[in-house]
Design a protein around this motif. Structure first.
Motif, PDB file in Angstrom:
ATOM      1  N   THR A 170      -6.384   9.859  -2.444  1.00 51.84           N
ATOM      2  CA  THR A 170      -7.425  10.316  -1.527  1.00 51.84           C
ATOM      3  C   THR A 170      -8.165  11.541  -2.059  1.00 51.84           C
ATOM      4  OG1 THR A 170      -6.015  11.857  -0.288  1.00 51.84           O
ATOM      5  CG2 THR A 170      -6.031   9.533   0.421  1.00 51.84           C
ATOM      6  N   GLY A 186       1.865   5.061  -0.251  1.00 53.70           N
ATOM      7  CA  GLY A 186       1.253   6.348   0.047  1.00 53.70           C
ATOM      8  C   GLY A 186       1.956   7.539  -0.573  1.00 53.70           C
ATOM      9  N   SER A 242       0.870  -1.169   0.000  1.00 53.43           N
ATOM     10  CA  SER A 242       0.000   0.000   0.000  1.00 53.43           C
ATOM     11  C   SER A 242       0.910   1.223   0.000  1.00 53.43           C
ATOM     12  CB  SER A 242      -0.898  -0.011   1.246  1.00 53.43           C
ATOM     13  OG  SER A 242      -1.704   1.146   1.272  1.00 53.43           O
ATOM     14  N   LYS A 267      -7.698   4.995   1.847  1.00 53.06           N
ATOM     15  CA  LYS A 267      -6.409   4.463   1.405  1.00 53.06           C
ATOM     16  C   LYS A 267      -6.369   2.939   1.490  1.00 53.06           C
ATOM     17  CE  LYS A 267      -2.628   6.714   1.429  1.00 53.06           C
ATOM     18  NZ  LYS A 267      -2.734   7.418   0.132  1.00 53.06           N
ATOM     19  N   GLU A 287      -4.423  14.921  -1.604  1.00 52.67           N
ATOM     20  CA  GLU A 287      -2.983  15.041  -1.413  1.00 52.67           C
ATOM     21  C   GLU A 287      -2.479  16.337  -2.042  1.00 52.67           C
ATOM     22  OE1 GLU A 287      -4.165  12.268  -2.938  1.00 52.67           O
ATOM     23  OE2 GLU A 287      -3.578  10.527  -1.746  1.00 52.67           O
ATOM     24  N   THR A 341      -7.952   7.210   6.796  1.00 55.08           N
ATOM     25  CA  THR A 341      -6.866   6.376   6.271  1.00 55.08           C
ATOM     26  C   THR A 341      -7.394   5.019   5.829  1.00 55.08           C
ATOM     27  OG1 THR A 341      -5.217   7.466   7.663  1.00 55.08           O
ATOM     28  CG2 THR A 341      -4.644   5.295   6.805  1.00 55.08           C
ATOM     29  N   SER A 357      -3.476   4.602  -3.504  1.00 63.17           N
ATOM     30  CA  SER A 357      -4.862   5.053  -3.463  1.00 63.17           C
ATOM     31  C   SER A 357      -4.878   6.573  -3.352  1.00 63.17           C
ATOM     32  CB  SER A 357      -5.608   4.436  -2.275  1.00 63.17           C
ATOM     33  OG  SER A 357      -6.941   4.902  -2.239  1.00 63.17           O
TER      34      SER A 357
END
Length: 360
Positions: free
Chosen positions: A78, A51, A49, A162, A81, A158, A76
């Protein structure tokens, strides 16, 4: 008084001695693999995952160097960002090509709110949607009307924006790989381990190793297993000349004042992305306006700033200059969102939901 060296010995970090590990809140990757094999799930897909920030970039570089294996890298989006995080994501995709790594590097988003946290907030503000998934700071009002500082709402964003989208994307890719449709069941021998880039100093954020959505997905925390801190990851990236900006959303309540020295601050957003700061101030104000109407379940008074004061007051001089400079952009942005929310969720331009029940 104990000498610094003696104190350091007492402070030595070891996840195996931490209460969360001892209580079974999380397990090592080796333990998860063994658990799956005992369940007959011997085809295990490993997923990062990603970020776009420091810790997951640390893990990604380890993958590029052959020190850790992933079948999929999934970012992912959001929808909130800062641009500099998207720039770092593209930097790492470019590095992947440079080093000749061919692991699928995928980008995904929330399944129903594709435009992410901004869409969630606009939906909350403009319709009767009740779910609020951000860890805002709150004030409470007692029976005498006295305002007192409260706590924070849970940090559900989160997970929802995410981690869950990464799970869904990984599942989709493996179903396709096995020639199955999106609504078919994962084969009984298949499992997933998704690595989350929490570091040892973030161990408080670990709530489980078992996915509540899928019993064949488990979560692992390799930096915690390595007893690595956020600072360790930053140093690793600095030594190699890699980007080091921390992953966060531009309106995250965990943005603080620069002097708090946690790597994320409002000043950086103001300096790097003034337009994002103007949007954050607008959301900050609107959330309290909506809460004051009494139409929401939330009764606490929300703030994006830890001082529980309006962002526009905390940074009054900056806000005065920037709100004037971006007045046209803000007006156009609000109008575009009102049109989008009206078309998708049934809200009118006056900000009131007119028909249908969209509060699910």
């Amino acid at each position: 008084m104990a000498a610094p060296r003696q104190l350091a010995l007492f402070d030595m970090q070891d996840y195996r001695q931490h209460k969360k590990y001892l209580d079974g809140v999380f397990k090592t990757k080796a333990e998860l693999i063994q658990q799956f094999r005992e369940e007959g799930r011997d085809q295990i897909y490993h997923v990062l995952s990603f970020g776009g920030g420091t810790q997951s970039s640390h893990l990604l570089e380890m993958h590029f160097r052959g020190e850790i294996h992933y079948d999929y890298i999934i970012f992912s989006d959001t929808g909130a960002e800062p641009d500099f995080i998207h720039e770092q994501v593209w930097w790492w995709r470019h590095r992947q090509r440079q080093v000749g790594n061919t692991t699928p590097f995928l980008i995904t988003h929330h399944s129903s709110m594709e435009r992410g946290l901004e869409e969630m907030l606009m939906r909350y503000i403009l319709t009767d949607y009740q779910r609020f998934q951000m860890p805002v700071y709150c004030n409470s009002v007692n029976e005498d009307g006295e305002i007192k500082a409260g706590g924070m709402l849970p940090r559900q964003c989160t997970v929802d924006f995410k981690i869950v989208p990464v799970k869904q994307k990984a599942r989709q890719m493996v179903l396709q790989r096995h020639g199955l449709g999106p609504k078919q069941m994962i084969p009984n021998n298949v499992a997933f381990i998704i690595d989350i880039g929490f570091s040892y100093d973030e161990i408080r954020r670990i709530n489980t190793y078992q996915s509540p959505q899928y019993d064949y997905i488990r979560l692992a925390y390799p930096l915690v297993e390595a007893n690595e801190t956020t600072e360790d990851s930053i140093k690793y990236l600095e030594v190699n000349g890699f980007p080091t900006r921390r992953s966060r959303c531009y309106l995250c309540p965990f943005n603080c004042a620069a002097e708090r020295n946690i790597g994320m601050d409002w000043e950086e957003i103001i300096e790097s992305e003034p337009w994002s700061f103007v949007k954050a101030c607008w959301f900050d104000t609107k959330l309290r306006e909506v809460q004051a109407t009494g139409t929401k379940i939330m009764r606490s008074i929300p703030y994006l700033h830890y001082s529980r004061r309006p962002l526009s007051e905390v940074f009054a001089q900056e806000y005065q200059l920037l709100s004037s400079a971006y007045k046209y952009e803000l007006s156009r942005w609000i109008a575009e969102w009102q049109e989008y929310i009206q078309a998708k969720w049934g809200a009118g331009k006056d900000g009131i939901k007119h028909a249908g029940n969209h509060s699910r």
